[in-house]
Each structure stands twice: as C-alpha cells, then as structure tokens.
Motif scaffolding. Sequence first.
Motif, PDB file in Angstrom:
ATOM      1  N   SER A 166     -12.436  29.619 -22.929  1.00  0.00           N
ATOM      2  CA  SER A 166     -13.808  29.097 -22.789  1.00  0.00           C
ATOM      3  C   SER A 166     -13.995  27.808 -23.563  1.00  0.00           C
ATOM      4  CB  SER A 166     -14.847  30.086 -23.316  1.00  0.00           C
ATOM      5  OG  SER A 166     -14.985  31.154 -22.477  1.00  0.00           O
ATOM      6  N   SER A 167     -12.947  27.025 -23.695  1.00  0.00           N
ATOM      7  CA  SER A 167     -13.112  25.784 -24.447  1.00  0.00           C
ATOM      8  C   SER A 167     -12.312  24.641 -23.820  1.00  0.00           C
ATOM      9  CB  SER A 167     -12.667  25.999 -25.901  1.00  0.00           C
ATOM     10  OG  SER A 167     -12.582  24.766 -26.563  1.00  0.00           O
ATOM     11  N   SER A 168     -13.036  23.622 -23.336  1.00  0.00           N
ATOM     12  CA  SER A 168     -12.344  22.458 -22.770  1.00  0.00           C
ATOM     13  C   SER A 168     -11.574  21.732 -23.853  1.00  0.00           C
ATOM     14  CB  SER A 168     -13.310  21.429 -22.194  1.00  0.00           C
ATOM     15  OG  SER A 168     -14.318  21.982 -21.460  1.00  0.00           O
TER      16      SER A 168
ATOM     17  N   MET B  36     -18.785  17.738 -17.692  1.00  0.00           N
ATOM     18  CA  MET B  36     -18.787  19.191 -17.523  1.00  0.00           C
ATOM     19  C   MET B  36     -19.482  19.575 -16.222  1.00  0.00           C
ATOM     20  SD  MET B  36     -19.042  20.655 -21.246  1.00  0.00           S
ATOM     21  CE  MET B  36     -18.005  19.966 -22.502  1.00  0.00           C
TER      22      MET B  36
ATOM     23  N   THR C 275     -20.510  23.318 -16.285  1.00  0.00           N
ATOM     24  CA  THR C 275     -21.653  23.571 -17.170  1.00  0.00           C
ATOM     25  C   THR C 275     -22.955  23.083 -16.545  1.00  0.00           C
ATOM     26  OG1 THR C 275     -20.227  23.430 -19.102  1.00  0.00           O
ATOM     27  CG2 THR C 275     -22.567  23.070 -19.482  1.00  0.00           C
TER      28      THR C 275
ATOM     29  N   ALA D  92     -20.844  20.401 -26.260  1.00  0.00           N
ATOM     30  CA  ALA D  92     -19.485  20.261 -26.781  1.00  0.00           C
ATOM     31  C   ALA D  92     -18.544  21.144 -25.969  1.00  0.00           C
ATOM     32  CB  ALA D  92     -19.469  20.681 -28.235  1.00  0.00           C
ATOM     33  N   GLY D  93     -17.254  20.832 -26.023  1.00  0.00           N
ATOM     34  CA  GLY D  93     -16.285  21.616 -25.252  1.00  0.00           C
ATOM     35  C   GLY D  93     -15.868  22.885 -25.963  1.00  0.00           C
ATOM     36  N   VAL D  94     -16.842  23.660 -26.404  1.00  0.00           N
ATOM     37  CA  VAL D  94     -16.536  24.902 -27.131  1.00  0.00           C
ATOM     38  C   VAL D  94     -17.297  26.063 -26.484  1.00  0.00           C
ATOM     39  CG1 VAL D  94     -16.118  23.716 -29.311  1.00  0.00           C
ATOM     40  CG2 VAL D  94     -18.414  24.503 -28.783  1.00  0.00           C
TER      41      VAL D  94
ATOM     42  N   GLY E  50     -19.842  28.686 -25.395  1.00  0.00           N
ATOM     43  CA  GLY E  50     -21.276  28.878 -25.590  1.00  0.00           C
ATOM     44  C   GLY E  50     -22.097  27.614 -25.782  1.00  0.00           C
ATOM     45  N   ALA E  51     -21.475  26.436 -25.683  1.00  0.00           N
ATOM     46  CA  ALA E  51     -22.240  25.201 -25.915  1.00  0.00           C
ATOM     47  C   ALA E  51     -23.260  24.975 -24.798  1.00  0.00           C
ATOM     48  CB  ALA E  51     -21.307  24.010 -26.011  1.00  0.00           C
ATOM     49  N   GLY E  52     -22.879  25.353 -23.585  1.00  0.00           N
ATOM     50  CA  GLY E  52     -23.735  25.090 -22.434  1.00  0.00           C
ATOM     51  C   GLY E  52     -25.077  25.790 -22.522  1.00  0.00           C
TER      52      GLY E  52
ATOM     53  N   ASP F 251     -19.251  31.575 -18.865  1.00  0.00           N
ATOM     54  CA  ASP F 251     -18.699  30.471 -19.647  1.00  0.00           C
ATOM     55  C   ASP F 251     -17.215  30.277 -19.296  1.00  0.00           C
ATOM     56  OD1 ASP F 251     -18.319  28.512 -21.515  1.00  0.00           O
ATOM     57  OD2 ASP F 251     -18.740  29.737 -23.278  1.00  0.00           O
TER      58      ASP F 251
ATOM     59  N   ARG G 216     -17.126  28.591 -15.877  1.00  0.00           N
ATOM     60  CA  ARG G 216     -17.549  27.182 -15.827  1.00  0.00           C
ATOM     61  C   ARG G 216     -16.572  26.299 -16.591  1.00  0.00           C
ATOM     62  NH1 ARG G 216     -22.152  29.424 -19.278  1.00  0.00           N
ATOM     63  NH2 ARG G 216     -21.885  28.496 -21.322  1.00  0.00           N
ATOM     64  N   THR G 217     -15.952  26.846 -17.654  1.00  0.00           N
ATOM     65  CA  THR G 217     -14.996  26.019 -18.396  1.00  0.00           C
ATOM     66  C   THR G 217     -13.782  25.686 -17.531  1.00  0.00           C
ATOM     67  OG1 THR G 217     -15.701  27.145 -20.414  1.00  0.00           O
ATOM     68  CG2 THR G 217     -13.698  25.843 -20.559  1.00  0.00           C
TER      69      THR G 217
ATOM     70  N   ASN H  63     -14.861  22.895 -15.503  1.00  0.00           N
ATOM     71  CA  ASN H  63     -14.970  21.657 -16.305  1.00  0.00           C
ATOM     72  C   ASN H  63     -13.619  20.963 -16.418  1.00  0.00           C
ATOM     73  OD1 ASN H  63     -17.646  22.189 -16.796  1.00  0.00           O
ATOM     74  ND2 ASN H  63     -17.348  23.013 -18.849  1.00  0.00           N
TER      75      ASN H  63
HETATM   76  N1  ASP Z   1     -17.401  26.325 -22.819  1.00  0.00           N
HETATM   77  C1  ASP Z   1     -17.654  25.108 -22.071  1.00  0.00           C
HETATM   78  C2  ASP Z   1     -16.506  24.146 -22.261  1.00  0.00           C
HETATM   79  O1  ASP Z   1     -15.837  24.192 -23.258  1.00  0.00           O
HETATM   80  C3  ASP Z   1     -18.984  24.503 -22.426  1.00  0.00           C
HETATM   81  C4  ASP Z   1     -20.087  25.450 -22.021  1.00  0.00           C
HETATM   82  O2  ASP Z   1     -20.461  26.314 -22.814  1.00  0.00           O
HETATM   83  O3  ASP Z   1     -20.558  25.341 -20.873  1.00  0.00           O
HETATM   84  O4  ASP Z   1     -16.249  23.340 -21.421  1.00  0.00           O
END
Ligand code: ASP
Length: 433
Positions: A288-290, A324, A327, A366-368, A370-372, A401, A404-405, A408
């Motif tokens: 879940s992290s870009s 993203m 996202t 951010a690419g982490v 839960g950021a979305g 998440d 969607r990641t 992304n």
């Molecule tokens: N987790 C997504 C990402 O890292 C960001 C988001 O929470 O949508 O690309």
Amino acid sequence: MPWYKKLHWQIIIGLLLGLLWGLMSTQTGLNDFTKNYIEPVGVIFVNLLKLIAIPLVLASLVVGVAKLNDITKLSRMGGKTIMIYAATTVCAITIGLIVVNVIQPGKALPEETRIELMASYSENVEQRKDSVEEALERRPLQPVIDIVPENVIQAFIDNSNMLQVVFIAIVLGIGIIQINKKQGEMLVNFFDAFNEVIIKIVDFIMLLAPYGVFALLATVIIDLAGDDLGRALELLKALGWYSAAVIFGLLLHLFIVYTSLFKIFSNMTLSEFFRGIRPAMLLGFSTSSSAATLPVTMERVERNLGVHEEVSSFVLPVGATINMDGTSLYQAVAAVFIAQAVGMDLTIFEQLTIVLTALLASIGAAGVPGAGIIMLVIVLNSVQVPVEGIALILGVDRILDMCRTAVNITGDAAVAVTVASTEGKIVAGNFEE
Ligand code: ASP
C-alpha cells in the motif's frame, strides 16, 4: 524457466499463503504469534525497500541529467510529464464520478448500517483530525515551496521529501554538465557505479519479496479481522457496493486510459506492459505504498519495459509523489458515496468541483498507506459533505488502499513508457522475466 520460479508467481503464491495464514491465525488464536514473529518480516522487507529509494533516485537522476546532451530536453520532458500526469488523473476522477453515479452505492446502504458504522468509527475519525487540520491549513503554494530544501541533509532524512531529492539531483546533474569535462566525467562515473550497486541491491531485496508479501498480507488480515472474522465479513458485505464501485472504476481506468495512451503514443501493447510491470503492481498492492515500491517500479520500467534511465529516473520519483490516478478515482467515488449515504444530492457543478479538488488532493497525498483518506477531507470540504462521513468507509479502506496503490504505480509506469516513446528513449524490453 518453470512458471513457479517466475518472480510474479512467487509473489502471488506468497500473497495467497499470507491471506490463508491470516485467516487461520484469526480463527485459531495465533494472532499474537503472527504479530510477534511474522509481522517483523514484512516490516524489514518494506524498510529495505525504503532504505534504497533515496540513494537510487539520487544516483540514477544525477546520471540521467548529466548525460543529457541538451538541457532543454529536461524542461520539455518535465512539461510533458506533468501534463500527462494531470490528464490521466482527470480521466481517473471522471471515471470514478461516472461509476459512482451509475451504481449509486450510497443509496444502497441500509440506514441501520449507516448509524452503526458512524458510531463505531467516529472515534477513529476524531483521531485523524490533527492530520486533517494540518492538511487544511497549508498555503496553496506550500507544495511548491516544499520542493526546494534549505538543507541537503534534511532533504535526505525523510523519504517523504522525495521531490527535494529530485530537485537536488537535477541541480547537481546540471552543475556537472557545466564544469570541466574531465572532472564532470569523474563524478558521473562515480554515480553511475553507485547506481549499479543499488540496482544489484534491489535484486537481492526482491529475493525476499515472496516472504515479505506473505508477512504483509497475514498482518493486513489480522489487523482487519481481529478476533472476529465474521464481523469483518459483515462489514465487507455492507460496504460491498461501494468497494465494488471503486474496484470497477480502477479496472476501467487501467484498461481504457492506459490502452488509449499506448495506442496514441507508443508501440507497446497493454499485455506487454502488464507482463513487464506486474511484480511492481503486486508489491504496490501488498505494501500500500507507492514510495516503498519505487525502487522496484524503477527497476522494472528500465529493465523490463526498456525505458531509458534519462526518462525513468525523473518521471517515476515525481510520479510516486504527485501522480495518483487510483487515489484520485477513489476520492471521487468516496466523496459521492458519503454524500449519497447522508442523503445529499450533489449538483453537476459540485461534481465538477470534485474533479479539481480530487486532483489537488491526490497530488498532495503522500505515497504511504492511508494517505488518500486523509486528503479526502479536502474534497469533502469543497462540496460541504460532512467530514464525519469518513467513518462510513474506514472499515474497508485498507483493502481499497491496496487496490488504488497498485493503480497509482501502474499509472506512473504507463506515463514513463509514454514519455519515453515520444522522446525516442525506449529500447526493446524483456517483458517475460
Ligand atoms: N497508499 C497510496 C499510495 O501509496 C496513497 C493512498 O492512500 O491513496 O500510493
């Protein structure tokens, strides 16, 4: 090579076993064991990926820029990249809006489920309010200011400063071109060799990928289900139409938008592209992290899709930070879903506002993990949908998440291929490996 030795199959097997382990663990009371002895494997794996992200971006971008024989190329490439990123994101949001208006998942949510969800997650929303307020207080140009660091060391301290690292690498690369040729070459050779070393390290880390993915999935499942799998499944069912709308929208985006991009700008077929990029997609899904997936995305795009380093070393780190598609599509669906669930009908003008704010909110995310959902607040505020409605979707957010990641990352890679194709910077890739 037998199929099961191929990296993406090994990752898929790790993923499925992780899922099974997680389910078994919730049923047999092994959650503590999983937390203590399995979760750390996933954490170490993600840490290793994050560890090499900044050195990789620095080394490969310095080399990329320093080898450019024409600096104007850089600004042309930059302009193209930003334009295509913005265009694909707007397409994603539009698809999200169409899907959510057709399926209308918010109207299918029973009243008592709505009340129950609001009650059980409202505390959770409260806890997120700080990050939310921080996001809202930012000045409009703050993201641009943030690109220019005031201190080199600070820029390298935090992985979320990736654009600062990109900035430093470009400035350094341009500086190298301007100095005496012999001295410049020395530096380029140094970064070139450093880059090779990092790529070797990515290979080592990828040997760990199936185990890392196993641990990550097992942890996600026990976090989601806790000791009560039945309750988690009920939640999934209650939010089934909403989740289906997000996932269906993401699939439409993957197939329609990227196929069109390749048809117009590149000779690559969608299936070649997917074959080359799939391990990165799977890792995006698992972590879940870009940002954490970036080293693998870069490696696959260069080595398997044949994109020249000059392009990928710039397009991908920027993409992992600001582009993203998944996202933004999710934010559009989520905002309209919450509006529908609380009985608000959004006008066409309000939906157009969502296009703009979801574009900004996805750039700011951010690419982490839960950021979305944090940046979703900006979208909700813009159309006066109550922020508390986030409680309705928190329960399934981790799963969405992951999906969607993966999109992304695919979006970043697709744009790298597109920009490279238009610049004549693509060589035959090794799609199969
Ligand atoms: N987790 C997504 C990402 O890292 C960001 C988001 O929470 O949508 O690309």
